[in-house]
Design a protein around this motif. Structure first.
Motif, PDB file in Angstrom:
ATOM      1  N   ARG A 136       6.506  -8.880   1.154  1.00 51.40           N
ATOM      2  CA  ARG A 136       6.996  -8.049   2.241  1.00 51.40           C
ATOM      3  C   ARG A 136       8.023  -8.296   3.239  1.00 51.40           C
ATOM      4  NH1 ARG A 136       2.256  -6.599   6.664  1.00 51.40           N
ATOM      5  NH2 ARG A 136       3.827  -5.430   7.846  1.00 51.40           N
ATOM      6  N   ALA A 137       9.431  -7.920   3.290  1.00 49.46           N
ATOM      7  CA  ALA A 137      10.570  -8.646   3.889  1.00 49.46           C
ATOM      8  C   ALA A 137      10.539  -8.603   5.063  1.00 49.46           C
ATOM      9  CB  ALA A 137      11.653  -7.444   3.917  1.00 49.46           C
ATOM     10  N   TYR A 186       6.412  -4.240  -8.944  1.00 45.92           N
ATOM     11  CA  TYR A 186       6.949  -3.265  -9.687  1.00 45.92           C
ATOM     12  C   TYR A 186       7.563  -3.398  -7.914  1.00 45.92           C
ATOM     13  CZ  TYR A 186       5.826  -1.602 -14.114  1.00 45.92           C
ATOM     14  OH  TYR A 186       5.344  -1.689 -15.379  1.00 45.92           O
ATOM     15  N   PRO A 187       8.780  -3.121  -7.723  1.00 47.43           N
ATOM     16  CA  PRO A 187       9.672  -2.441  -6.734  1.00 47.43           C
ATOM     17  C   PRO A 187       9.907  -1.966  -5.821  1.00 47.43           C
ATOM     18  CG  PRO A 187      11.611  -2.446  -8.455  1.00 47.43           C
ATOM     19  CD  PRO A 187      10.084  -3.008  -9.078  1.00 47.43           C
ATOM     20  N   MET A 188       9.690  -1.579  -4.504  1.00 49.42           N
ATOM     21  CA  MET A 188       9.592  -0.677  -3.554  1.00 49.42           C
ATOM     22  C   MET A 188      10.981  -0.167  -3.291  1.00 49.42           C
ATOM     23  SD  MET A 188       6.029  -1.037  -2.848  1.00 49.42           S
ATOM     24  CE  MET A 188       6.198   0.445  -1.847  1.00 49.42           C
ATOM     25  N   TYR A 189      10.837   1.348  -3.058  1.00 50.50           N
ATOM     26  CA  TYR A 189      12.587   2.111  -3.700  1.00 50.50           C
ATOM     27  C   TYR A 189      13.332   1.514  -2.528  1.00 50.50           C
ATOM     28  CZ  TYR A 189      15.576   6.189  -2.789  1.00 50.50           C
ATOM     29  OH  TYR A 189      16.736   6.066  -2.588  1.00 50.50           O
ATOM     30  N   PHE A 212      15.281  -4.971 -12.644  1.00 41.97           N
ATOM     31  CA  PHE A 212      14.070  -5.799 -12.204  1.00 41.97           C
ATOM     32  C   PHE A 212      14.691  -6.835 -12.521  1.00 41.97           C
ATOM     33  CE2 PHE A 212      10.235  -2.170 -13.755  1.00 41.97           C
ATOM     34  CZ  PHE A 212      10.796  -1.451 -12.537  1.00 41.97           C
ATOM     35  N   ASP A 213      14.932  -7.650 -13.720  1.00 42.46           N
ATOM     36  CA  ASP A 213      15.315  -9.470 -13.535  1.00 42.46           C
ATOM     37  C   ASP A 213      16.073  -9.432 -12.058  1.00 42.46           C
ATOM     38  OD1 ASP A 213      13.904 -10.364 -16.269  1.00 42.46           O
ATOM     39  OD2 ASP A 213      15.007  -8.316 -16.800  1.00 42.46           O
ATOM     40  N   GLN A 214      16.619  -8.836 -12.072  1.00 42.99           N
ATOM     41  CA  GLN A 214      17.625  -9.428 -10.951  1.00 42.99           C
ATOM     42  C   GLN A 214      17.228  -9.039  -9.218  1.00 42.99           C
ATOM     43  OE1 GLN A 214      20.888 -10.431 -10.641  1.00 42.99           O
ATOM     44  NE2 GLN A 214      20.202 -10.892  -8.901  1.00 42.99           N
ATOM     45  N   LEU A 215      16.345  -7.784  -9.601  1.00 45.54           N
ATOM     46  CA  LEU A 215      16.058  -7.604  -8.354  1.00 45.54           C
ATOM     47  C   LEU A 215      14.630  -8.817  -7.897  1.00 45.54           C
ATOM     48  CD1 LEU A 215      14.866  -4.024  -8.606  1.00 45.54           C
ATOM     49  CD2 LEU A 215      16.935  -4.984  -7.035  1.00 45.54           C
ATOM     50  N   TYR A 216      13.813  -9.666  -8.975  1.00 42.91           N
ATOM     51  CA  TYR A 216      12.862 -10.393  -9.367  1.00 42.91           C
ATOM     52  C   TYR A 216      13.696 -11.716  -8.443  1.00 42.91           C
ATOM     53  CZ  TYR A 216       9.850 -14.105 -10.017  1.00 42.91           C
ATOM     54  OH  TYR A 216       8.735 -14.999  -9.976  1.00 42.91           O
ATOM     55  N   LEU A 217      14.887 -11.985  -8.831  1.00 35.45           N
ATOM     56  CA  LEU A 217      15.585 -12.529  -8.670  1.00 35.45           C
ATOM     57  C   LEU A 217      15.964 -12.641  -7.248  1.00 35.45           C
ATOM     58  CD1 LEU A 217      18.074 -13.759 -11.636  1.00 35.45           C
ATOM     59  CD2 LEU A 217      15.625 -15.115 -10.855  1.00 35.45           C
ATOM     60  N   TRP A 218      16.537 -11.702  -6.341  1.00 33.35           N
ATOM     61  CA  TRP A 218      16.709 -11.261  -5.176  1.00 33.35           C
ATOM     62  C   TRP A 218      15.386 -11.524  -4.693  1.00 33.35           C
ATOM     63  CZ3 TRP A 218      20.341  -6.592  -6.666  1.00 33.35           C
ATOM     64  CH2 TRP A 218      21.687  -7.274  -6.471  1.00 33.35           C
ATOM     65  N   ALA A 219      14.101 -11.153  -4.688  1.00 32.67           N
ATOM     66  CA  ALA A 219      13.404 -10.990  -4.134  1.00 32.67           C
ATOM     67  C   ALA A 219      12.832 -12.383  -3.535  1.00 32.67           C
ATOM     68  CB  ALA A 219      12.204 -10.626  -4.711  1.00 32.67           C
ATOM     69  N   VAL A 220      13.058 -13.437  -4.573  1.00 31.14           N
ATOM     70  CA  VAL A 220      12.922 -15.019  -5.044  1.00 31.14           C
ATOM     71  C   VAL A 220      13.945 -15.532  -3.741  1.00 31.14           C
ATOM     72  CG1 VAL A 220      13.522 -17.166  -6.090  1.00 31.14           C
ATOM     73  CG2 VAL A 220      12.173 -15.187  -7.020  1.00 31.14           C
ATOM     74  N   GLN A 221      15.382 -14.639  -3.608  1.00 28.15           N
ATOM     75  CA  GLN A 221      16.179 -15.302  -2.971  1.00 28.15           C
ATOM     76  C   GLN A 221      15.590 -15.238  -1.695  1.00 28.15           C
ATOM     77  OE1 GLN A 221      20.161 -14.254  -3.601  1.00 28.15           O
ATOM     78  NE2 GLN A 221      20.908 -14.479  -1.925  1.00 28.15           N
ATOM     79  N   LEU A 251      11.136  -1.276  10.148  1.00 21.32           N
ATOM     80  CA  LEU A 251      12.028  -2.200  10.002  1.00 21.32           C
ATOM     81  C   LEU A 251      11.380  -3.267  10.371  1.00 21.32           C
ATOM     82  CD1 LEU A 251      15.279  -2.035  11.893  1.00 21.32           C
ATOM     83  CD2 LEU A 251      14.775  -2.730   9.176  1.00 21.32           C
ATOM     84  N   ARG A 252       9.586  -2.570  10.206  1.00 21.86           N
ATOM     85  CA  ARG A 252       8.511  -3.669  10.646  1.00 21.86           C
ATOM     86  C   ARG A 252       7.377  -4.466   9.259  1.00 21.86           C
ATOM     87  NH1 ARG A 252       5.308   0.217  15.087  1.00 21.86           N
ATOM     88  NH2 ARG A 252       6.968   0.060  16.566  1.00 21.86           N
ATOM     89  N   ASP A 253       8.440  -5.236   9.027  1.00 20.01           N
ATOM     90  CA  ASP A 253       8.218  -5.983   7.822  1.00 20.01           C
ATOM     91  C   ASP A 253       7.977  -4.902   6.544  1.00 20.01           C
ATOM     92  OD1 ASP A 253       8.478  -8.099   9.350  1.00 20.01           O
ATOM     93  OD2 ASP A 253       6.290  -8.721   9.174  1.00 20.01           O
ATOM     94  N   PRO A 254       8.432  -4.396   6.241  1.00 20.02           N
ATOM     95  CA  PRO A 254       8.656  -3.302   5.147  1.00 20.02           C
ATOM     96  C   PRO A 254       8.282  -3.917   3.510  1.00 20.02           C
ATOM     97  CG  PRO A 254      10.474  -3.386   5.160  1.00 20.02           C
ATOM     98  CD  PRO A 254      10.514  -4.154   6.310  1.00 20.02           C
ATOM     99  N   ALA A 255       6.882  -3.524   2.800  1.00 15.45           N
ATOM    100  CA  ALA A 255       6.866  -3.658   1.410  1.00 15.45           C
ATOM    101  C   ALA A 255       7.698  -3.684   0.693  1.00 15.45           C
ATOM    102  CB  ALA A 255       5.993  -2.976   0.913  1.00 15.45           C
ATOM    103  N   MET A 256       8.803  -4.815  -0.914  1.00 13.46           N
ATOM    104  CA  MET A 256       9.349  -5.009  -1.192  1.00 13.46           C
ATOM    105  C   MET A 256       9.133  -5.058  -2.661  1.00 13.46           C
ATOM    106  SD  MET A 256      11.669  -8.330   0.770  1.00 13.46           S
ATOM    107  CE  MET A 256      12.340  -8.378  -1.429  1.00 13.46           C
ATOM    108  N   TYR A 257       7.399  -5.233  -2.970  1.00 17.14           N
ATOM    109  CA  TYR A 257       6.518  -5.428  -4.282  1.00 17.14           C
ATOM    110  C   TYR A 257       5.511  -5.835  -4.264  1.00 17.14           C
ATOM    111  CZ  TYR A 257      10.713  -7.280  -7.274  1.00 17.14           C
ATOM    112  OH  TYR A 257      11.767  -6.723  -8.411  1.00 17.14           O
ATOM    113  N   ARG A 258       4.852  -4.338  -5.236  1.00 19.23           N
ATOM    114  CA  ARG A 258       3.309  -4.154  -4.804  1.00 19.23           C
ATOM    115  C   ARG A 258       3.091  -4.832  -6.287  1.00 19.23           C
ATOM    116  NH1 ARG A 258       6.808   0.052  -6.808  1.00 19.23           N
ATOM    117  NH2 ARG A 258       5.640   2.069  -7.306  1.00 19.23           N
TER     118      ARG A 258
END
Length: 554
Positions: free
Chosen positions: A175-176, A210-213, A105-114, A187-194
């Motif tokens: 969203r991406a 929480y990250p999406m699957y 979860f910590d690394q996924l959050y950092l990648w989302a910020v990236q 690929l239509r701007d899928p959700a990443m975190y809710r």
């Protein structure tokens, strides 16, 4: 399953891996089985993890067990423990490689910020309904969110506030930023975190986002160095998104390969439907012996080796196909035919009195524990003046090819004497309640080549020594080949899938251990229930019949 069986169990995935190793594209094989801990595993999951663990074993690699625990509302430690037990039961071991998506979860959050900083992700504040409307259809492109062009600074601030718990559930979503006009809906701007203010079974209340699957899945594979992400065909359209995240983040790239999921006749394998069956008490629980869950099959008495054989036998392909349930049942029969001790049990007792056998005599006969395996030894069978045979083994007016008992007819009692029906006793309603027979006392252990020959053999128990036990006659849960085709799958439930009766059995069966399986000769295979049996009061579950009775129905 070892390397010696590779040629026998070859499939397109194994061929891809072998070619990759040969040309140097990959140096090792690392697979994973990533269940969500929101229910019990079923036979479809067994195909998946048997494939993943089997490939790792065949190519001297490793397979990870990783729980996709990104949805705290539905996940419980109970399911984690059950899944681990099921995988071990089938003989697989993940060693030190037990992982959880929540580990990352910590690394996924950092990648989302990236991705936000790179302009590849944004915080959307539309309602769920607005997002659905703007997503488009298979024939119409989607519409960009009015929040799609938020600045990087604003997106970072909002995302940080989401993490800090400053917004209620559903207020925003990350969203991406890909392409709202893509023909691939994923690929239509899928959700990443809710946003989800829920207690997590491992991280507690640390997170409220929480990250999406689709975001967590590929990155988890990358972190663990998974070389082959093997999944079912419904994820084929998700592969471009899987690869997009990996490429944008510039991290190790696993290869996703899809195969056809298991479709098994007379069965449903939707978790939602299985949960409904449990919650609405159409079955007694996840471990109901009629369920396609592995815990249900274990309780019913299916050997793990039979399930592994089934998974190998049905193969791995790209095309969707249906496997008849009889294939699984045949694998169970084959295994139990080799391993199950034989015993005598009468489910529909009909009394037999032997007129020429001493009323006070109890004779101990010998019978093999297994007719094809003499090394398994013999047991003692008590024989007496009064016996019980199965009511189905007698007819007052038998047809020509009925080789069992009838007036004036002879049969051999299994491992005992030849008897002849001399008199039929009926009650006031005209029902047959007793047969009076004579025994040829020179036919014990007689070789069929000797003088007195008969075509029929029936099973029996001594009326004096037999013990009463509860027997549960489980059958297929659905009576339609494809229950999902019914207007409501619940309408396809088989009303005769569970029946109980009291049987008379050999005396030693009263003290057998839970989980023990026997062949009741001429009846079927039965397993001592591991849940409801008590000391001296075993409950026997019918594991499988001796032959496919449904073939005649079809």
């Amino acid at each position: 399953m070892g390397t010696s069986e590779t040629a026998v169990t070859s499939n397109f995935i194994r061929n891809i891996i072998a070619e990759d190793l040969e040309n140097g594209k990959r140096e090792q094989v690392v697979t994973r089985f990533p269940p969500e801990p929101n229910g019990y595993l079923h036979i479809g999951h067994a195909k998946s993890f048997s494939l993943n663990f089997g490939l790792a074993e065949d190519f001297s690699g490793r397979c990870h067990l990783r729980f996709d625990d990104t949805n705290p509302i539905k996940e419980e430690d109970e399911y984690v423990d059950a899944i681990k037990a099921d995988v071990r039961w089938l003989g697989f071991d993940w060693g030190e490689h037990l992982h959880f998506a929540s580990d990352y979860f910590d690394q996924l959050y950092l990648w989302a910020v990236q991705l936000i900083k790179a302009g590849k992700a944004y915080v959307d504040s539309q309602t769920a309904e607005e997002m659905r409307e703007n997503r488009g259809t298979l024939t119409q492109p989607g519409v960009n969110s009015p929040f799609r062009d938020r600045s990087v600074v604003e997106n970072l601030e909002l995302f940080e506030k989401m993490k800090a718990g400053e917004f209620p559930d559903g207020a925003h979503i990350l969203r991406a930023k890909i392409d709202m006009s893509s023909p691939n809906m994923n690929l239509r701007d899928p959700a990443m975190y809710r946003i989800l203010h829920a207690h997590h079974h491992r991280t507690g209340d640390k997170w409220c986002i929480y990250p999406m699957y689709d975001f967590a899945h590929g990155q988890g594979d990358s972190i663990e160095g998974v070389t082959y992400s093997i999944c079912t065909l419904e994820f084929e359209d998700h592969r471009p998104l899987y690869d997009w995240f990996i490429e944008q983040l510039g991290i190790f790239a696993p290869q996703q390969i899809e195969f056809a999921r298991l479709n098994l006749s007379y069965t449903v394998m939707s978790k939602r439907k299985l949960l409904q069956l449990v919650n609405e008490q159409y079955v007694s629980g996840w471990d109901d012996p009629r369920m396609p869950t592995l815990v249900g099959m274990r309780r019913r008495g299916y050997p793990p080796a039979a399930i592994r054989t089934f998974c190998e036998r049905i193969g791995v392909g790209k095309g969707a196909s249906w496997i008849d349930l009889s294939v699984l049942e045949d694998c169970v029969r084959e295994q139990l035919n080799e391993s199950a001790y034989r015993r005598l049990a009468v489910l529909k007792p009909l009394k037999v009195t032997l007129s020429n056998y001493p009323a006070d005599k109890i004779e101990m006969l010998e019978a093999p524990n297994h007719p094809q395996q003499p090394e398994l030894g013999k047991r003692k069978l008590p024989f007496s003046h009064e016996l019980y045979i199965d009511r189905d083994d007698f007819m007052e007016e038998p047809p020509k090819k009925f080789f069992r008992l009838g007036p004036g007819r002879e049969v051999r009692l299994r491992n005992a004497y030849i008897i002849k029906c001399e008199e039929v006793i009926k009650n006031s309603d005209g029902d047959v309640v007793e047969l009076r027979c004579s025994a040829d006392l020179d036919t014990l252990g007689q070789n069929p080549a000797d003088g007195h020959k008969v075509k029929g053999i029936v099973h029996w128990v001594s009326a004096v020594q037999a013990q009463e036990v509860e027997v549960r006659l489980y059958d297929r849960l659905f009576n339609q080949e494809n229950p999902d085709k019914a207007e409501n799958y619940l309408q396809a439930l088989n009303p005769d899938s569970f029946q109980t009766t009291t049987a008379l059995v050999e005396p030693e069966l009263i003290a057998v251990e839970p989980g023990s399986t026997f062949q009741f000769e001429r009846v079927g295979y039965f397993t001592v229930d591991s849940k409801d049996s008590k000391s001296g009061q075993p409950v026997f579950n019918r594991t499988v019949t001796l032959r496919d009775t449904w073939a005649k129905l079809k």
